[in-house]
Motif scaffolding. Structure first.
Motif, short mmCIF file in Angstrom:
data_model
loop_
_atom_site.label_atom_id
_atom_site.label_comp_id
_atom_site.label_asym_id
_atom_site.label_seq_id
_atom_site.Cartn_x
_atom_site.Cartn_y
_atom_site.Cartn_z
N PHE A 1 87.85 6.74 17.66
CA PHE A 1 89.29 6.66 17.42
C PHE A 1 89.61 6.77 15.93
N LEU A 2 88.82 6.12 15.08
CA LEU A 2 89.05 6.20 13.64
C LEU A 2 88.81 7.61 13.10
N MET A 3 87.81 8.30 13.66
CA MET A 3 87.57 9.68 13.26
C MET A 3 88.69 10.59 13.77
N CYS A 4 89.18 10.35 14.99
CA CYS A 4 90.29 11.14 15.53
C CYS A 4 91.54 10.99 14.66
N ASN A 5 91.73 9.81 14.10
CA ASN A 5 92.87 9.55 13.24
C ASN A 5 92.89 10.50 12.05
N VAL A 6 91.70 10.79 11.51
CA VAL A 6 91.59 11.72 10.38
C VAL A 6 91.67 13.16 10.87
N ALA A 7 90.91 13.47 11.91
CA ALA A 7 90.84 14.85 12.40
C ALA A 7 92.19 15.34 12.90
N ALA A 8 92.97 14.46 13.52
CA ALA A 8 94.26 14.86 14.06
C ALA A 8 95.19 15.35 12.95
N GLU A 9 95.11 14.72 11.77
CA GLU A 9 95.97 15.16 10.67
C GLU A 9 95.52 16.50 10.09
N ILE A 10 94.25 16.57 9.69
CA ILE A 10 93.84 17.75 8.93
C ILE A 10 93.68 18.99 9.80
N SER A 11 93.33 18.83 11.07
CA SER A 11 93.15 20.01 11.91
C SER A 11 94.46 20.51 12.50
N SER A 12 95.45 19.65 12.64
CA SER A 12 96.78 20.13 13.07
C SER A 12 97.56 20.67 11.87
N MET A 13 97.20 20.23 10.68
CA MET A 13 97.84 20.71 9.47
C MET A 13 97.38 22.12 9.11
#
Length: 447
Positions: free
Chosen positions: A62-74
């Motif tokens: 979940f903590l990794m998804c929190n980061v990945a969701a921002e930079i990969s959707s950006m």
């Protein structure tokens, strides 16, 4: 930023939320869950701590998804970890992370193909005598299906993921319907195993193991440039898949601990087989072998689909041959797909995939650290860039998960210094190559 809009080239926006969730869940839930419960129980001989470690693995995701969701959707480009690393930290780090994950995927493809063949070999004697040939046939078949087009790979992934989740839940139902400890007799003679005191190092090693079983949670980011609505679907798929996988892993382990005496679980290599055989007899072994094969095939399809996207992303930025940008009418990057499969073939027959896989362990953990670090670099370099999803708890939660990954890398290198030396060597190689390629590109742009 060299590219603030999606660079999809020949890739086609055909994928949506169902595939994004299925490719994450289907890649994570593989053969690891067949063996890991017994191995983790043997490593950490306390059922409460075991369950807490599986929960901790889910929190890590979940903590990794929190980061990945921002930079990969950006930056919705296909290519996975490589894309934000290159944008945030430059060509050298991007090249290192891209090559690392590509080689790791190739080794995983070889390993999973062999695993599927070995499970089938427990049912069909001819396959048992020709495991490597069967593994090659399996890998070529999955490659051929994906060669046809993205649609074929998408439906294979969705169907296989739904089927194996349902079958896993059926196993859980059987285990929970049994009286506690009823399946222990299927393990054979079980003697009480003397457990040494559980120290911090043991817990950390167990957590490392469990995080490895959760690996693949990020697979949807490799298809960001092919998603119809990446700003919406990438964050949703990452978090929804994380919930599904965490719940599956928790309920499977709880059911196995309940159905088996904990000492029996510790010495069981395939605890699910013991549960099913206790319920339906020797035919349970056939069921478990088929389930394990399905698990492997679903994971293999997701990995084979992901592998060429890395080379495609590298080629878009001039860090690989332009031929890797070749895409057929079905939306498949065929040259990049063929390159990954061709390299995996000698790994299958030589057995060197084991060496490559272990060697890539430290490098992929290092790549994950760099990936999280790119989050901070992108926040600093491009604060004005639109972010469809903003990481929660900035900067505390992203900084915390960065420290966790650094600790995991340090632990891995301490346990395997050779991998640490290889990691430093590859960094030393990629730095000058990346700087040179970046200088060449700037010269061409200036002209």
């Amino acid at each position: 930023m060299t590219n603030t809009t999606p660079q999809t080239g020949g890739l086609q926006r055909r994928l949506g939320l169902p595939f994004a969730i299925a490719v994450c869940v289907g890649t994570v839930v593989g053969t690891g869950i067949m063996r890991a419960p017994g191995e983790i129980a043997n490593l950490v001989p306390d059922p409460t701590i075991v369950m807490l470690l599986w929960l901790a693995g889910g929190i890590y995701v979940f903590l990794m998804c929190n980061v990945a969701a921002e930079i990969s959707s950006m930056i919705p480009r296909s290519g996975g970890h490589y894309v934000p690393v290159r944008e945030g930290l430059g060509d050298s780090m991007g090249l290192l992370v891209g090559w690392t994950f590509w080689i790791a995927f190739v080794a995983v493809n070889a390993a999973i193909s062999l695993a599927a063949a070995e499970f089938l070999g427990t049912i069909v004697p001819w396959i048992a005598a020709n495991v490597k040939v069967t593994a090659l046939a399996i890998m070529l078949t999955i490659t051929a299906l994906n060669w046809v087009g993205v649609e074929e790979g998408r439906w294979i992934q969705i169907a296989s993921t739904v089927l194996k989740v349902l079958l896993l839940l059926a196993v859980v139902g059987v285990a929970l319907a049994m009286p506690p400890g009823d399946a222990a007799s299927e393990v054979g003679k079980v003697v009480s195993v003397n457990a040494e005191p559980i120290g911090i190092l043991t817990v950390l090693v167990g957590l490392q193991f469990i995080i490895a079983v959760y690996d693949g949670w990020y697979t949807t980011i490799y298809f960001a440039g092919e998603d119809k609505e990446p700003g919406r679907n990438i964050p949703r798929s990452l978090f929804q898949a994380a919930v599904i996988v965490t719940l599956i892993y928790l309920v499977v382990n709880w059911a196995l601990i309940r159905a088996l005496d904990f000492d029996a679980l510790r010495v069981s290599t395939l605890p699910m087989a013991a549960v099913i055989e206790a319920a339906i007899g020797e035919r349970g072994g056939v069921f478990v072998a088929l389930l394990a094969t399905l698990m492997a095939l679903g994971t293999l399809n997701g990995c084979i689909m992901s592998t060429p996207r890395i080379l495609y992303g590298l080629a878009e930025d001039g860090l690989f041959l332009k031929s890797a940008l070749t895409v057929n009418r079905g939306g498949t990057p065929t040259i990049a797909l063929a390159a990954g499969t061709l390299l995996a073939i000698p790994l299958i027959f030589s057995g060197s995939y084991v060496f490559v896989f272990r060697l890539m362990g430290a490098l992929t953990l290092f790549g994950t650290c760099v990936y999280v670090l790119s989050y901070f670099a992108l926040r600093y370099r491009f604060p004005e860039l639109r972010r469809p999803f903003s990481a929660r708890g900035h900067p505390v939660l992203p900084a915390f998960i960065l420290l966790v990954n650094v600790a995991l890398v340090a632990g891995y290198v301490i346990a395997d210094p050779f991998s640490g030396l290889v990691m430093m060597g590859l960094i030393a190689i990629c730095l000058p190559i990346g700087l040179h390629l970046g200088h060449q590109r700037r010269q061409v742009a200036a002209q």
